[in-house]
Enzyme design. Sequence first.
Site, PDB file in Angstrom:
ATOM      1  N   GLU A  41       0.850  -1.186   0.000  1.00 16.95           N
ATOM      2  CA  GLU A  41       0.000   0.000   0.000  1.00 16.95           C
ATOM      3  C   GLU A  41       0.895   1.248   0.000  1.00 16.95           C
ATOM      4  O   GLU A  41       1.797   1.365   0.831  1.00 16.95           O
ATOM      5  CB  GLU A  41      -0.913  -0.017   1.234  1.00 16.95           C
ATOM      6  CG  GLU A  41      -1.573   1.303   1.577  1.00 16.95           C
ATOM      7  CD  GLU A  41      -2.417   1.905   0.451  1.00 16.95           C
ATOM      8  OE1 GLU A  41      -3.294   1.199  -0.077  1.00 16.95           O
ATOM      9  OE2 GLU A  41      -2.184   3.080   0.111  1.00 16.95           O
ATOM     10  N   ASN A 119      -3.814   5.867   1.655  1.00 15.00           N
ATOM     11  CA  ASN A 119      -3.694   5.432   3.060  1.00 15.00           C
ATOM     12  C   ASN A 119      -4.080   3.963   3.108  1.00 15.00           C
ATOM     13  O   ASN A 119      -4.777   3.480   2.204  1.00 15.00           O
ATOM     14  CB  ASN A 119      -4.661   6.242   3.943  1.00 15.00           C
ATOM     15  CG  ASN A 119      -6.101   6.175   3.443  1.00 15.00           C
ATOM     16  OD1 ASN A 119      -6.484   6.940   2.535  1.00 15.00           O
ATOM     17  ND2 ASN A 119      -6.894   5.276   3.991  1.00 15.00           N
ATOM     18  N   VAL A 233       4.010   0.764  -5.299  1.00 11.85           N
ATOM     19  CA  VAL A 233       4.520  -0.092  -6.371  1.00 11.85           C
ATOM     20  C   VAL A 233       4.680   0.751  -7.631  1.00 11.85           C
ATOM     21  O   VAL A 233       3.769   1.458  -8.037  1.00 11.85           O
ATOM     22  CB  VAL A 233       3.575  -1.297  -6.593  1.00 11.85           C
ATOM     23  CG1 VAL A 233       3.944  -2.048  -7.864  1.00 11.85           C
ATOM     24  CG2 VAL A 233       3.635  -2.230  -5.378  1.00 11.85           C
ATOM     25  N   HIS A 433     -17.270   7.925  -7.615  1.00  8.63           N
ATOM     26  CA  HIS A 433     -17.483   6.599  -8.195  1.00  8.63           C
ATOM     27  C   HIS A 433     -17.007   6.650  -9.647  1.00  8.63           C
ATOM     28  O   HIS A 433     -17.700   7.193 -10.496  1.00  8.63           O
ATOM     29  CB  HIS A 433     -18.971   6.216  -8.172  1.00  8.63           C
ATOM     30  CG  HIS A 433     -19.619   6.323  -6.822  1.00  8.63           C
ATOM     31  ND1 HIS A 433     -20.961   6.574  -6.662  1.00  8.63           N
ATOM     32  CD2 HIS A 433     -19.107   6.204  -5.575  1.00  8.63           C
ATOM     33  CE1 HIS A 433     -21.250   6.615  -5.362  1.00  8.63           C
ATOM     34  NE2 HIS A 433     -20.141   6.395  -4.678  1.00  8.63           N
ATOM     35  N   THR A 479     -19.140   0.091  -4.767  1.00  5.37           N
ATOM     36  CA  THR A 479     -18.156  -0.714  -4.029  1.00  5.37           C
ATOM     37  C   THR A 479     -18.620  -2.152  -3.805  1.00  5.37           C
ATOM     38  O   THR A 479     -17.825  -3.087  -3.933  1.00  5.37           O
ATOM     39  CB  THR A 479     -17.821  -0.031  -2.688  1.00  5.37           C
ATOM     40  OG1 THR A 479     -17.490   1.333  -2.951  1.00  5.37           O
ATOM     41  CG2 THR A 479     -16.661  -0.710  -2.003  1.00  5.37           C
TER      42      THR A 479
END
Length: 508
Positions: A41, A119, A233, A433, A479
Amino acid sequence: GDDMTYPDDVDVAIVGSGPTGAAYARILTERAPSARIAVFEAGPVLTDPPGMHVKNIADDAERIAAQRRSEGLRPHTDSTAGEYADPARRVVRPGTFLLESGYQVDGEDGLPALAMSTNVGGMGAHWTGACPRPGDAERIDFLPDLDELLDEAERLLSVDKHPFAGAPYTDVVRDRLAAEFDPGRAADRRVQPMPLAVHRRDDGALIWSGPDVVFGDVTRDNPNFSLYAESPVKRVLIEDGKAVGVHVNGVDVRARYVVVACDALRTPQLLFASGVRLPALGRYLNDQPQTVFAIRLRDVREPAADTGDATEIVGQSGVGWVPYTDEHPFHGQVMQLDASPIPLVSDDEPALGTIVGLGWFCGKDLQASDRIEFDEDTTDDYGMPKPTIHYRLTPRDHETLARARTAILRAATALGEHIGTDPFVLSPGASLHYQGTTRMGPVDDGTSVCGPNSEVWGVDGLYVAGNNVIPTPIACNPTLTSVALAVTGARNIAAHLTTPTAAATTGR
Ligand code: FAD
């Protein structure tokens, strides 16, 4: 563990710790307990357990600090947290941050309010928790087991279908909206309480689900699971058409499977940076054009001053839902907003709990030309390929917005007295969204990035997760659906990891 000594190799590397990355970790833990799983993360750990919803932090100063730590390089939330910016401009919520540039090209609508969170827990540490099921054209027709996957997603997110059942105005809100909208609707598309990812502790306190709930104790207790925070990453390692690991903080970590769950902007960005440049990458970007209004409930008794937390209207009226249908291609949500974007009349002290916000979200007219373009030669603040948003509302989108305006006015009139004269249209991107940028398709025909298992076309072992995988012009909060898609992808990886014959036939 959050130590920065990375393993040389793992079975599954998951990039991103929002609800969908967490869902992969959870399902893999349950189905392939001996698999070594690492979540990488970019952002910091805010809470213990990691990924908790910040609304569960009781102390105001601590909560604001957690929101600021989610806001990237230029945090904006201060002690006035909860205020919305001018809705006609770039709306930004606590815990999220906007693109510095590239959000609007001259002559286009753009997505000025496109937001993200960095986060542990992602936006899932800041969300409202509305978990409606998709219906009609929102559904993904090539997934026959979608309902069972949605059941699983409800389990992972701990969704309560009838929260606030005892709240004083729940029935009033539902009955008035039902009288207006229910005639002619199928049973599952009638006005109903909004399912919410929330539960009550034994002492009555409300607990909002964040990715901590999706991970669950079972994942945290899995000795083969690790979470690495502050680990952005930069590249997925790909060799001979196979994902073989990730490059993170200057280190290569080998993996048999890689899941990219970095949100609708940064998932295609990481794929682009890794040389995965399928024609549909970044395209079919869709946000939900959103219009909002507010009313004061008519003819209701004032709540007694001592019923619960009087400032929390969800405790008074719950959250009402007017589902999407093909005939009415928008999704209606009726609740107190965390902080209303509508300037309420300040000299008029309303009865506690009687002011209700209405938000209508529209399904977008999908266009391949609505896209995130990445620049090979220019980088963003994080050293990743710089994104530019190309985005236009079509004539059909304007027509849908006009119809949503009519619908929100009908809802408002059914419920009470209007506050203000006109519904606002929020700046594009304000829905939070964003779908489509690594969309799923039944076949590789150039209009999708991954197949029904979320595996990227042409790159074995590379999976994508998030709202970006949803291929339909969904109008409801996405979600639950993207977690359902993560469930099927995770099961697919678990099957490969635990079935020797499957491993043999795929060469793994
Ligand atoms: P995210 O939660 O966005 O997580 C992505 C993570 O990936 C982030 O933590 C990010 O830091 C990380 N990441 C990105 N790039 C990298 C990298 N290169 N390396 C490592 N990590 C990286 N949705 C609903 O359905 N219902 C609601 O009621 C609702 N309300 C909302 C209210 C608010 C105020 C907000 C902010 C959002 C709301 N949403 C709602 C949206 C919801 O939060 C998102 O749909 C959901 O969090 C998406 O999950 P995700 O796992 O795909 O991505």
